[in-house]
Design a protein around this motif. Sequence first.
Motif, PDB file in Angstrom:
ATOM      1  N   ALA A  24       0.808  82.183 -21.574  1.00  0.00           N
ATOM      2  CA  ALA A  24       2.263  82.319 -21.693  1.00  0.00           C
ATOM      3  C   ALA A  24       2.962  81.779 -20.449  1.00  0.00           C
ATOM      4  O   ALA A  24       3.997  81.109 -20.552  1.00  0.00           O
ATOM      5  N   ARG A  25       2.416  82.067 -19.267  1.00  0.00           N
ATOM      6  CA  ARG A  25       3.017  81.588 -18.022  1.00  0.00           C
ATOM      7  C   ARG A  25       3.004  80.077 -17.957  1.00  0.00           C
ATOM      8  O   ARG A  25       3.992  79.426 -17.605  1.00  0.00           O
ATOM      9  N   ILE A  26       1.881  79.494 -18.329  1.00  0.00           N
ATOM     10  CA  ILE A  26       1.726  78.038 -18.249  1.00  0.00           C
ATOM     11  C   ILE A  26       2.635  77.338 -19.267  1.00  0.00           C
ATOM     12  O   ILE A  26       3.277  76.335 -18.952  1.00  0.00           O
ATOM     13  N   LYS A  27       2.719  77.886 -20.465  1.00  0.00           N
ATOM     14  CA  LYS A  27       3.620  77.310 -21.468  1.00  0.00           C
ATOM     15  C   LYS A  27       5.070  77.400 -21.008  1.00  0.00           C
ATOM     16  O   LYS A  27       5.839  76.449 -21.141  1.00  0.00           O
ATOM     17  N   SER A  28       5.446  78.542 -20.469  1.00  0.00           N
ATOM     18  CA  SER A  28       6.810  78.725 -19.994  1.00  0.00           C
ATOM     19  C   SER A  28       7.134  77.757 -18.862  1.00  0.00           C
ATOM     20  O   SER A  28       8.203  77.142 -18.842  1.00  0.00           O
ATOM     21  N   ALA A  29       6.209  77.607 -17.921  1.00  0.00           N
ATOM     22  CA  ALA A  29       6.432  76.679 -16.804  1.00  0.00           C
ATOM     23  C   ALA A  29       6.514  75.235 -17.298  1.00  0.00           C
ATOM     24  O   ALA A  29       7.330  74.445 -16.809  1.00  0.00           O
ATOM     25  N   THR A  30       5.691  74.901 -18.280  1.00  0.00           N
ATOM     26  CA  THR A  30       5.734  73.547 -18.842  1.00  0.00           C
ATOM     27  C   THR A  30       7.095  73.287 -19.474  1.00  0.00           C
ATOM     28  O   THR A  30       7.737  72.263 -19.207  1.00  0.00           O
ATOM     29  N   ARG A  31       7.546  74.210 -20.303  1.00  0.00           N
ATOM     30  CA  ARG A  31       8.847  74.050 -20.958  1.00  0.00           C
ATOM     31  C   ARG A  31       9.971  73.981 -19.922  1.00  0.00           C
ATOM     32  O   ARG A  31      10.861  73.149 -19.994  1.00  0.00           O
ATOM     33  N   PHE A  32       9.920  74.861 -18.934  1.00  0.00           N
ATOM     34  CA  PHE A  32      10.930  74.896 -17.876  1.00  0.00           C
ATOM     35  C   PHE A  32      11.001  73.539 -17.167  1.00  0.00           C
ATOM     36  O   PHE A  32      12.085  72.982 -16.962  1.00  0.00           O
ATOM     37  N   ASN A  33       9.848  72.991 -16.805  1.00  0.00           N
ATOM     38  CA  ASN A  33       9.817  71.703 -16.102  1.00  0.00           C
ATOM     39  C   ASN A  33      10.271  70.554 -17.000  1.00  0.00           C
ATOM     40  O   ASN A  33      10.979  69.654 -16.536  1.00  0.00           O
ATOM     41  N   LEU A  34       9.884  70.579 -18.267  1.00  0.00           N
ATOM     42  CA  LEU A  34      10.338  69.534 -19.185  1.00  0.00           C
ATOM     43  C   LEU A  34      11.854  69.561 -19.350  1.00  0.00           C
ATOM     44  O   LEU A  34      12.500  68.513 -19.344  1.00  0.00           O
ATOM     45  N   GLU A  35      12.416  70.746 -19.484  1.00  0.00           N
ATOM     46  CA  GLU A  35      13.869  70.873 -19.665  1.00  0.00           C
ATOM     47  C   GLU A  35      14.637  70.324 -18.473  1.00  0.00           C
ATOM     48  O   GLU A  35      15.753  69.852 -18.612  1.00  0.00           O
ATOM     49  N   ARG A  36      14.058  70.413 -17.314  1.00  0.00           N
ATOM     50  CA  ARG A  36      14.733  69.973 -16.095  1.00  0.00           C
ATOM     51  C   ARG A  36      14.286  68.583 -15.636  1.00  0.00           C
ATOM     52  O   ARG A  36      14.711  68.114 -14.588  1.00  0.00           O
ATOM     53  N   GLY A  37      13.397  67.958 -16.397  1.00  0.00           N
ATOM     54  CA  GLY A  37      12.911  66.637 -16.007  1.00  0.00           C
ATOM     55  C   GLY A  37      12.147  66.669 -14.693  1.00  0.00           C
ATOM     56  O   GLY A  37      12.184  65.715 -13.920  1.00  0.00           O
ATOM     57  N   ASN A  38      11.484  67.776 -14.433  1.00  0.00           N
ATOM     58  CA  ASN A  38      10.738  67.945 -13.183  1.00  0.00           C
ATOM     59  C   ASN A  38       9.325  67.395 -13.368  1.00  0.00           C
ATOM     60  O   ASN A  38       8.498  68.000 -14.043  1.00  0.00           O
TER      61      ASN A  38
END
Length: 159
Positions: A24-38
């Motif tokens: 769950a943490r890794i999926k959330s971090a992936t989505r967070f980074n994708l949303e911000r173009g990080n």
Amino acid sequence: AIKDQFQQRQIDVKALVIIRDPIARIKSATRFNLERGNFDEGIPSGVTNFADALGHYYQSPHCELRTSYHQTIERARRVFGADNLYVSVFENMFKEQKIRALSKFCGVPAVFDKKKSRINKTLTEVPEETGLEDDIRAHYQEVYDYCFENYPVTRKLWV
């Protein structure tokens, strides 16, 4: 070094480590980074597909550093001591009894009205299944084993 600097100033220091189901943490971090173009934390530049980004991110040094709870907790325990370390499980940390326990550890009054507010919440839903969950679990099996043994509630919460 940080602890030593605080001690020189006669400031008591306690450590809080929040653990979350690694998948769950890794999926959330992936989505967070994708949303911000990080693209500085393990996702190759230009990748926009969630599953592709997840496949890269979970194996990255950035992700491994943040998900190796067993190492983080043991290091914190050595530095701060068991009495000055509080480990919270994300999935149940918003329950009133957990808020009380953390507040007591920190020496502050419990405040319950903030438990529903979410900071840094991803804007889009994180997919339930991507086909990578078994690979991620295997990659972080040592983390799961450590948490299951030392924080038994994770056996129920991290299914």
